[in-house]
Design an enzyme around this catalytic site. Structure first.
Site, mmCIF file in Angstrom:
data_model
loop_
_atom_site.group_PDB
_atom_site.id
_atom_site.type_symbol
_atom_site.label_atom_id
_atom_site.label_comp_id
_atom_site.label_asym_id
_atom_site.label_seq_id
_atom_site.Cartn_x
_atom_site.Cartn_y
_atom_site.Cartn_z
ATOM 1 N N TYR A 56 42.810 -39.078 28.764
ATOM 2 C CA TYR A 56 43.021 -39.498 29.897
ATOM 3 C C TYR A 56 41.271 -40.256 30.306
ATOM 4 O O TYR A 56 40.574 -41.486 30.191
ATOM 5 C CB TYR A 56 44.073 -39.785 30.542
ATOM 6 C CG TYR A 56 45.416 -40.137 30.917
ATOM 7 C CD1 TYR A 56 46.115 -41.078 30.124
ATOM 8 C CD2 TYR A 56 46.519 -39.137 30.607
ATOM 9 C CE1 TYR A 56 46.851 -41.336 29.829
ATOM 10 C CE2 TYR A 56 47.374 -39.580 31.020
ATOM 11 C CZ TYR A 56 48.149 -40.559 29.359
ATOM 12 O OH TYR A 56 49.087 -41.128 29.710
ATOM 13 N N ASP A 150 21.021 -40.352 36.633
ATOM 14 C CA ASP A 150 22.527 -39.337 36.481
ATOM 15 C C ASP A 150 21.505 -38.245 37.145
ATOM 16 O O ASP A 150 20.247 -37.275 36.554
ATOM 17 C CB ASP A 150 23.545 -39.288 35.520
ATOM 18 C CG ASP A 150 24.396 -40.221 35.438
ATOM 19 O OD1 ASP A 150 23.984 -41.184 36.113
ATOM 20 O OD2 ASP A 150 24.407 -40.158 34.438
ATOM 21 N N ILE A 151 22.305 -37.171 38.308
ATOM 22 C CA ILE A 151 21.449 -35.891 38.760
ATOM 23 C C ILE A 151 21.643 -34.836 37.459
ATOM 24 O O ILE A 151 20.854 -34.443 37.454
ATOM 25 C CB ILE A 151 22.607 -35.434 39.735
ATOM 26 C CG1 ILE A 151 21.864 -36.633 40.999
ATOM 27 C CG2 ILE A 151 21.925 -33.658 40.582
ATOM 28 C CD1 ILE A 151 22.215 -36.195 41.991
ATOM 29 N N CYS A 383 50.138 -33.360 13.180
ATOM 30 C CA CYS A 383 50.296 -31.905 14.038
ATOM 31 C C CYS A 383 50.587 -31.774 15.252
ATOM 32 O O CYS A 383 52.149 -31.673 14.830
ATOM 33 C CB CYS A 383 48.889 -32.114 14.690
ATOM 34 S SG CYS A 383 48.198 -30.580 15.203
ATOM 35 N N HIS A 509 44.538 -32.444 11.074
ATOM 36 C CA HIS A 509 44.093 -33.620 11.507
ATOM 37 C C HIS A 509 43.614 -33.922 10.732
ATOM 38 O O HIS A 509 42.633 -34.477 10.669
ATOM 39 C CB HIS A 509 43.410 -33.332 13.171
ATOM 40 C CG HIS A 509 44.301 -33.007 14.152
ATOM 41 N ND1 HIS A 509 44.831 -34.094 14.727
ATOM 42 C CD2 HIS A 509 44.429 -31.952 14.607
ATOM 43 C CE1 HIS A 509 45.279 -33.341 16.493
ATOM 44 N NE2 HIS A 509 44.910 -32.334 15.487
ATOM 45 N N GLU A 511 42.651 -37.711 10.475
ATOM 46 C CA GLU A 511 41.598 -38.960 11.293
ATOM 47 C C GLU A 511 40.360 -37.875 10.975
ATOM 48 O O GLU A 511 40.023 -39.531 11.410
ATOM 49 C CB GLU A 511 42.666 -39.452 12.383
ATOM 50 C CG GLU A 511 42.897 -38.733 13.168
ATOM 51 C CD GLU A 511 44.039 -37.458 13.434
ATOM 52 O OE1 GLU A 511 44.671 -36.656 12.476
ATOM 53 O OE2 GLU A 511 44.128 -36.778 14.762
#
Ligand code: GLN
Length: 534
Positions: A56, A150-151, A383, A509, A511
């Site tokens: 996510y 960005d730090i 999988c 996998h 893909e």
């Protein structure tokens, strides 16, 4: 000896600008001019690799042949450039610090104070140089993740600044990708965010050579001149990057704007022009699609499509080859039950159950696998999807009502899928995943053989559990075909159900190895079966 040239791609203003696609497109263009290209992504986050991150949060984890768990941008690189990446291709802050701290503990810096500069930056540079060395590439394209300012990304920017100094300006090039927003109120494109972002980069000692401006609408001529002047780049080094309907059009669009000519000029490379015949043929196939097919993708991370990026791309690739639009119906496996599965999957021409971890949503996937088997609906289990097909078969056909995977039910008497460290020597006893490419032997006369047309294949893995050999004969006797194994026969890698046209489960996998101009045999099989052409 020829020297490797280094191209760095940074991003400014906002994230999600398609920096990865720009880098990948450039890779394709340079490769089509006869150059050997390698690519790399530097990710500023602290995780050692994305393997433990939630899909996510970070989308899918892309796996390389040598078993590195990497950022999904590496998938774009492989799909666009069609060169296999390796463990040097993705570096995170976490990995950099991990390596440096381990060296410190081993006493390799004895006497020194370990600091960001030079120790952290040296570690980053060694990864950048290693990609060049291990691949023998003419060009290394390194994308720096995150946004300038960005730090977290500062040590990476410092490292790429130093590389430029070390290899010289003829051998290094900085490309900055920024957003050029269009303000509807005042009806014009705005260059100020880009100016600020370039200033930020210049403050860190990096002078971008080329600016790629991401925009949704075509830019006016005056914008290019303005950006060039304010950002101190040559006028033709400002390039527009329009949002496109099909990702794979990006190299062609950029080439029309002479992107690779400019890059080659700036790097003092005299190479033949791009030969994009193969790529254009593929785009023509994309344009000429006439058929339509719907594939149901049953998973638990479907709210974020990036969690299944390579699977979705591989389905499209098969569609390109077969002249078909592939509409993906994203189905949350938790919403499926035995009662409603007919309603949900009834309108699909095929189903895919992709990889995943953990027990949430498993029963919906099992109901889907049963439904496809019982209704001769084309099914590809990847999988976890293969393990699901086995569990469904064991429960419904063999009558092992409590059949399960050890991952979901430790106490089941029929763990048809289990953690079996002795079975595959490659998995270390600590329980790490079986990762990377492994060979697989395919039985002749199977659906697998019909797809691959060869007995020996190699595919990438990322799993902990596998088919339990104790149940081989029980499942086989009930009609499950064990169509592929490891070369020594010890590990079941693929299963299928012969009574159906296309019902295949693979522990690996596929893909990750699909390319837009070389669709993967299994995705071709699934989509062809869904079209009634298998
Ligand atoms: N969770 C399963 C395992 O660990 C499947 C993993 C996957 O689908 N990538 O074996």
């Amino acid at each position: 000896m020829k020297s490797t040239k280094y191209i760095f791609v940074t991003g400014g203003v906002v994230s999600g600008l398609g920096k990865g696609i720009t880098a990948a497109s450039l890779g394709r263009l340079l490769k089509s001019r006869g150059l050997k290209v390698a690519s790399q992504k530097l990710d500023p986050y602290i995780n050692v690799d994305p393997g433990t991150m939630s899909p996510y949060q970070h989308g899918e984890v892309y796996v390389t042949d040598d078993g590195a768990e990497t950022d999904l941008d590496l998938g774009h690189y492989e799909r666009f450039i069609d060169e296999d990446l390796n463990k040097f291709s993705n570096l995170t802050s976490g990995k950099v610090y991990w390596n440096v701290l381990n060296k410190e503990r081993r006493g390799e810096y004895l006497g020194e104070t370990v600091q960001v500069i030079p120790h952290i930056t040296n570690e980053i540079k060694s990864f950048i140089y290693n990609v060049g060395k291990t691949s023998g590439a003419d060009i290394v394209i390194t994308e720096v993740g995150g946004t300038t300012g960005d730090i977290e990304s500062q040590p990476f920017l410092e490292a790429i600044r130093q590389v430029g100094l070390e290899v010289g300006s003829e051998n290094s090039l900085y490309i900055h990708v920024t957003l050029l927003p269009f303000l509807h109120g005042s009806d014009e494109h705005k260059t100020k965010p880009t100016q600020h972002s370039v200033k930020e980069l210049q403050g860190l000692g990096i002078k971008p050579d080329i600016l790629v401006l991401r925009c949704d609408e075509k830019l006016e001529e005056s914008i290019f001149r303005k950006v060039a002047m304010f950002c101190n780049v040559k006028p033709d080094c400002v390039i527009e990057n329009l949002t496109l309907p099909v990702l794979y059009q990006a190299p062609i669009m950029l080439e029309k704007l002479h992107f690779s000519d400019i890059v080659c000029r700036e790097l003092n490379l005299s190479v033949p022009p791009c030969d994009l015949t193969e790529w254009n043929n593929m785009l023509e196939k994309i344009q000429n699609r006439t058929k339509k097919v719907t594939i149901g993708l049953v998973g638990k991370y479907v709210q974020l499509h990036d969690a299944y990026l390579s699977v979705a791309e591989a389905l499209q690739h098969a569609g390109y080859e077969l002249g078909s639009y592939v509409n993906i119906k994203w189905i949350d496996s938790e919403s499926i039950s035995k009662e409603n599965v007919d309603d949900i999957l009834g309108g699909c021409n095929g189903v895919i159950v992709p990889g995943g971890f953990g027990s949430r949503g498993i029963e919906g996937m099992i109901a889907s696998a049963d439904y496809c088997r019982e209704h001769n609906l084309p099914y590809l289990g990847i999988c976890l999807g293969m393990q699901i097909a086995v569990i469904a078969f064991a429960r419904s056909v063999c009558g092992f009502k409590d059949a399960n995977s050890g991952e979901f039910d430790e106490n089941s008497a029929h763990k048809v899928i289990d953690f079996l460290p002795d079975q595959s020597e490659s998995v270390n006893k600590g329980g790490t995943l079986r990762l990377g490419a492994y060979p697989c032997k395919i039985k002749k006369g199977t659906q697998m053989y019909k797809c691959y047309k060869t007995e020996e294949i190699s595919e990438r893995h990322r799993h902990r559990y596998e088919f339990n050999n104790d149940f081989r004969s029980a499942l086989e006797d009930s009609g499950l075909t064990l169509s592929g194994t490891s070369p020594d026969g010890n590990i079941i890698e693929t299963v299928e159900y012969d009574k159906n046209n296309f019902y295949v489960g693979v522990q690996f996998h596929p893909e990750f190895k699909s390319r837009p101009n070389k669709a993967h045999p299994l995705f071709l099989g699934l989509v062809a079966a869904a079209l009634g052409e298998y």
